[in-house]
Design a protein around this motif. Structure first.
Motif, short mmCIF file in Angstrom:
data_model
loop_
_atom_site.label_atom_id
_atom_site.label_comp_id
_atom_site.label_asym_id
_atom_site.label_seq_id
_atom_site.Cartn_x
_atom_site.Cartn_y
_atom_site.Cartn_z
N HIS A 127 18.03 -7.08 -1.21
CA HIS A 127 17.52 -8.37 -0.79
C HIS A 127 16.09 -8.22 -0.25
CE1 HIS A 127 17.48 -12.42 0.78
NE2 HIS A 127 17.10 -11.97 1.96
N GLY A 128 15.22 -9.14 -0.65
CA GLY A 128 13.85 -9.10 -0.19
C GLY A 128 13.02 -8.02 -0.83
N TRP A 129 13.46 -7.52 -1.99
CA TRP A 129 12.75 -6.44 -2.66
C TRP A 129 11.29 -6.80 -2.91
CZ3 TRP A 129 11.75 -1.79 -4.30
CH2 TRP A 129 10.94 -1.60 -5.42
N ASN A 130 11.03 -8.00 -3.37
CA ASN A 130 9.65 -8.38 -3.71
C ASN A 130 8.71 -8.32 -2.51
OD1 ASN A 130 10.22 -8.81 -6.35
ND2 ASN A 130 10.51 -11.01 -6.17
N GLU A 131 9.24 -8.58 -1.32
CA GLU A 131 8.38 -8.62 -0.15
C GLU A 131 8.11 -7.23 0.44
OE1 GLU A 131 9.79 -11.40 2.73
OE2 GLU A 131 10.42 -12.85 1.22
N ASN A 132 8.90 -6.24 0.03
CA ASN A 132 8.78 -4.91 0.64
C ASN A 132 8.52 -3.78 -0.36
OD1 ASN A 132 9.56 -5.72 3.46
ND2 ASN A 132 11.43 -6.33 2.41
N HIS A 133 8.24 -4.15 -1.60
CA HIS A 133 8.14 -3.09 -2.61
C HIS A 133 6.89 -2.24 -2.45
CE1 HIS A 133 5.55 -6.14 -4.49
NE2 HIS A 133 5.00 -5.15 -5.17
N GLY A 134 5.93 -2.67 -1.64
CA GLY A 134 4.72 -1.87 -1.44
C GLY A 134 5.01 -0.51 -0.85
N SER A 135 5.98 -0.43 0.06
CA SER A 135 6.32 0.86 0.68
C SER A 135 6.94 1.81 -0.34
CB SER A 135 7.28 0.65 1.85
OG SER A 135 8.47 0.00 1.42
N TYR A 136 7.70 1.24 -1.29
CA TYR A 136 8.27 2.08 -2.35
C TYR A 136 7.18 2.56 -3.29
CZ TYR A 136 12.89 0.41 -0.90
OH TYR A 136 14.04 0.13 -0.19
N ASP A 175 -0.52 8.19 -1.61
CA ASP A 175 -1.89 7.90 -1.20
C ASP A 175 -2.12 6.40 -1.44
OD1 ASP A 175 -4.64 7.51 -0.94
OD2 ASP A 175 -5.10 9.52 -1.68
N ILE A 176 -2.37 5.66 -0.37
CA ILE A 176 -2.51 4.22 -0.48
C ILE A 176 -3.73 3.83 -1.33
CG2 ILE A 176 -3.91 3.97 1.60
CD1 ILE A 176 -1.21 1.54 0.25
N PHE A 177 -4.76 4.67 -1.33
CA PHE A 177 -5.93 4.35 -2.14
C PHE A 177 -5.63 4.47 -3.63
CE2 PHE A 177 -8.12 5.48 1.90
CZ PHE A 177 -8.72 4.25 2.10
N VAL A 178 -4.76 5.42 -3.98
CA VAL A 178 -4.33 5.54 -5.38
C VAL A 178 -3.49 4.32 -5.75
CG1 VAL A 178 -2.98 6.88 -7.02
CG2 VAL A 178 -4.40 8.05 -5.33
N VAL A 179 -2.61 3.90 -4.84
CA VAL A 179 -1.79 2.71 -5.08
C VAL A 179 -2.70 1.49 -5.29
CG1 VAL A 179 -0.08 1.13 -4.09
CG2 VAL A 179 0.16 3.61 -3.78
N GLU A 194 -2.74 -0.99 3.82
CA GLU A 194 -1.81 -1.71 2.95
C GLU A 194 -2.38 -3.07 2.57
OE1 GLU A 194 1.99 -1.77 4.84
OE2 GLU A 194 2.22 0.41 4.79
N CYS A 195 -3.10 -3.70 3.48
CA CYS A 195 -3.74 -4.98 3.18
C CYS A 195 -4.77 -4.83 2.06
CB CYS A 195 -4.43 -5.56 4.41
SG CYS A 195 -3.32 -5.94 5.79
N TYR A 196 -5.42 -3.67 2.04
CA TYR A 196 -6.49 -3.46 1.08
C TYR A 196 -6.00 -3.33 -0.36
CZ TYR A 196 -9.21 -2.50 5.31
OH TYR A 196 -9.82 -2.59 6.53
N VAL A 197 -4.70 -3.29 -0.56
CA VAL A 197 -4.18 -3.29 -1.93
C VAL A 197 -4.61 -4.58 -2.63
CG1 VAL A 197 -2.10 -3.38 -3.36
CG2 VAL A 197 -2.23 -1.78 -1.43
#
Length: 423
Positions: free
Chosen positions: A290-299, A343-347, A390-393
Motif C-alpha cells: 500500500h502506498g507504493w507510488n508515494e514511497n518508491h524513491g527509497s527503493y 547514490d542519490i545523484f545517480v538516481v 531526495e527533493c533534487y530528483v
C-alpha cells in the motif's frame, strides 16, 4: 629495339593471330562432318571452362571469409560471428534463392568492389534492400505462437498474413543494429574485433525490441500500416532517420507507457495493455504494498539497477539511441549500473533520463497535497541534507537550462539567499 617498338610489335602479333584464326575459320569446309565435330567439341570445352570458372568465382565470393575480408565490413563480420546466425552464410540471407538472383547480386556487387578498390566506400555502409521473408522461412516456421520462454504471445502467422516483414521486429538479429546505433562509421572499424564483441553486442540489440511492438500497435490503432515504409522496417543511420521516427518525443512515448499500464481509453483494434502480449507479468512484491507510488524513491535509491531492468528506456521505444564506440568501450565516469552502489545523484540522473520515470514525475506527487498547504509546510520534509537530496530528483536547486528536471520549480526561486545543507 626500344620499349615503344616492342609494344607496337606485340600488338601487331596479336592482331595477326586473330586475323589468321578468322581466315582459317572462313576457309574451313564446314560441310565436312569431321570439322563440325571439332567445332562442337571446341564449343563444349569453352562452355565448360566458362561455366566452371563462373561457378568457381561465385562460390569463392559467397563465403563468409570473403565477405569479411574488406576492412569496412568488420562491424558486420564481428556481429554476425557472435550472434545466433553465425552458422548461416551471409549470401543465404542477403540473396534470395535461385541462380538468377545470385547472378544478379554478383553483378550488382561490382559497384561495391569498385568503391573498395577506389577507397570511396560510403560512410556509413547500410543496406538499401531488406532481407526478404522467403529467405527467413527456409529455416523458420510461420506457425510459432509463443517465444521459447513461453511468456510472450507472438502470432507469427497473423503477422505474415498482414504482410508485415520479418525484419520489422528482427532487424538486429544478425548485426545488433550497428547501423542504427551509429557504430559502423569509418573511424570505428579498428575497434570491431572479437575481443570487444561482449561489450558491443548485447541481447537488447539482437532480440526483438518491445518498443517496436508498442509503436507499431499504436500506429495500427491510428489506422496506419507503418511496415509499408521501408525506413520503418530497416535499420538506418541516425542522420537519415525521418522526423517521425526519432526517439526524442517524450510525450508520445509517455502516452504509450500509460497505455501499457492499462490507462488506455476508447476502443482500439489492438490493446496496448501488457497482458495483451505477455501471458503473465511478474510484479515485484514491494510494488504490491500500500502506498507504493508515494514511497518508491527509497527503493530506487537502494535497488536502482533492478528497477531499470523493467523500466529502462530502451524497452519502450522503437529506435535505439545513437552513441559513439568510444563511449561504449571507455565509459569513463558514467556509472555502471550492473555494479550499482546507492547514490542519490545517480538516481536523479537516471530518473531524469528515463522516459518511464518522466511519465509520472511530470505529474504532481499525491504526497504533496494542496498547493498552499504544501508550500508552507514542506520544510519539514526537507530538513536534512539527505531529504533535500531526495527533493533534487525532481527539482533543481537553482535554475539550470541544461538539466532535464521533471518540473521547472527550483529552490532558489523562493529561497533567494540559499538553503542550509543545500548540497
Amino acid at each position: 629495339m626500344n620499349k615503344e617498338d616492342e609494344i607496337i610489335e606485340g600488338k601487331a602479333k596479336r592482331g595477326s593471330v586473330i586475323k589468321r584464326l578468322w581466315k582459317r575459320f572462313k576457309t574451313t569446309d564446314w560441310k565436312d562432318p569431321l570439322n563440325r565435330w571439332k567445332l562442337l567439341f571446341f564449343l563444349v570445352l569453352t562452355f565448360i571452362g566458362l561455366a566452371g570458372g563462373s561457378y568457381g568465382a561465385i562460390a569463392a565470393t559467397s563465403t563468409n571469409t570473403f565477405c569479411a575480408s574488406c576492412h569496412e565490413m568488420s562491424p558486420e563480420a564481428v556481429t554476425h560471428k557472435v550472434t545466433s546466425h553465425s552458422q548461416v552464410n551471409c549470401v543465404d540471407c542477403h540473396i534470395k534463392p535461385g541462380i538468377d538472383n545470385k547472378i544478379k547480386s554478383k553483378i550488382g556487387a561490382m559497384k561495391e568492389l569498385y568503391h573498395h578498390v577506389t577507397r570511396t566506400v560510403p560512410n556509413p555502409i547500410y543496406a538499401h534492400k531488406k532481407v526478404e521473408d522467403v529467405v527467413c522461412v527456409k529455416c523458420h516456421s510461420f506457425n510459432r505462437m509463443v517465444t521459447a520462454t513461453g511468456d510472450l504471445i507472438v502470432n507469427h502467422e497473423g503477422h505474415i498474413e498482414a504482410e508485415i516483414p520479418c525484419l520489422t521486429c528482427h532487424s538486429g538479429v544478425a548485426h545488433a543494429k550497428v547501423v542504427e546505433r551509429g557504430l559502423n562509421t569509418h573511424d570505428a572499424y579498428d575497434h570491431w574485433i572479437e575481443e570487444n564483441a561482449d561489450i558491443l553486442v548485447k541481447t537488447a540489440y539482437t532480440s526483438p525490441n518491445m518498443g517496436t511492438c508498442i509503436d507499431c500497435h499504436d500506429k495500427v490503432n491510428q489506422g496506419l500500416k507503418p511496415w509499408e515504409d521501408i525506413s520503418y522496417v530497416m535499420s538506418s543511420p541516425p542522420s537519415s532517420i525521418e522526423e517521425g521516427h526519432k526517439v526524442d518525443d517524450k510525450s508520445y512515448t509517455s502516452n504509450l507507457i500509460l497505455q501499457g499500464l492499462g490507462k488506455q481509453h476508447g476502443d482500439v483494434e489492438l490493446s496496448m495493455d501488457c497482458l495483451t502480449c505477455h501471458l503473465e507479468v511478474a510484479t515485484p512484491l514491494n510494488h504490491q504494498k500500500h502506498g507504493w507510488n508515494e514511497n518508491h524513491g527509497s527503493y530506487a535509491l537502494t535497488d536502482l539497477n533492478n528497477c531499470l531492468t523493467c523500466h529502462e528506456e530502451a524497452k519502450w521505444i522503437k529506435r535505439v539511441a545513437a552513441t559513439s564506440i568510444d563511449e561504449i568501450l571507455n565509459p569513463g565516469s558514467k556509472p555502471n549500473l550492473e555494479f550499482y552502489v546507492p547514490d542519490i545523484f545517480v538516481v536523479k540522473s537516471e530518473s531524469r533520463n528515463s522516459i518511464f520515470c518522466f511519465t509520472c514525475h511530470t505529474e504532481r506527487p499525491p504526497g504533496h497535497g494542496d498547493d498552499e498547504e504544501w508550500l508552507t509546510g514542506h520544510a519539514d520534509f526537507a530538513e536534512t541534507k539527505q531529504q533535500k537530496r531526495e527533493c533534487y530528483v525532481c527539482h533543481d536547486y537553482e535554475k539550470n537550462e541544461s538539466q532535464t528536471a521533471a518540473t521547472d520549480v527550483y529552490c532558489m526561486f523562493c529561497h533567494r539567499t540559499g538553503l542550509k545543507d543545500a548540497k
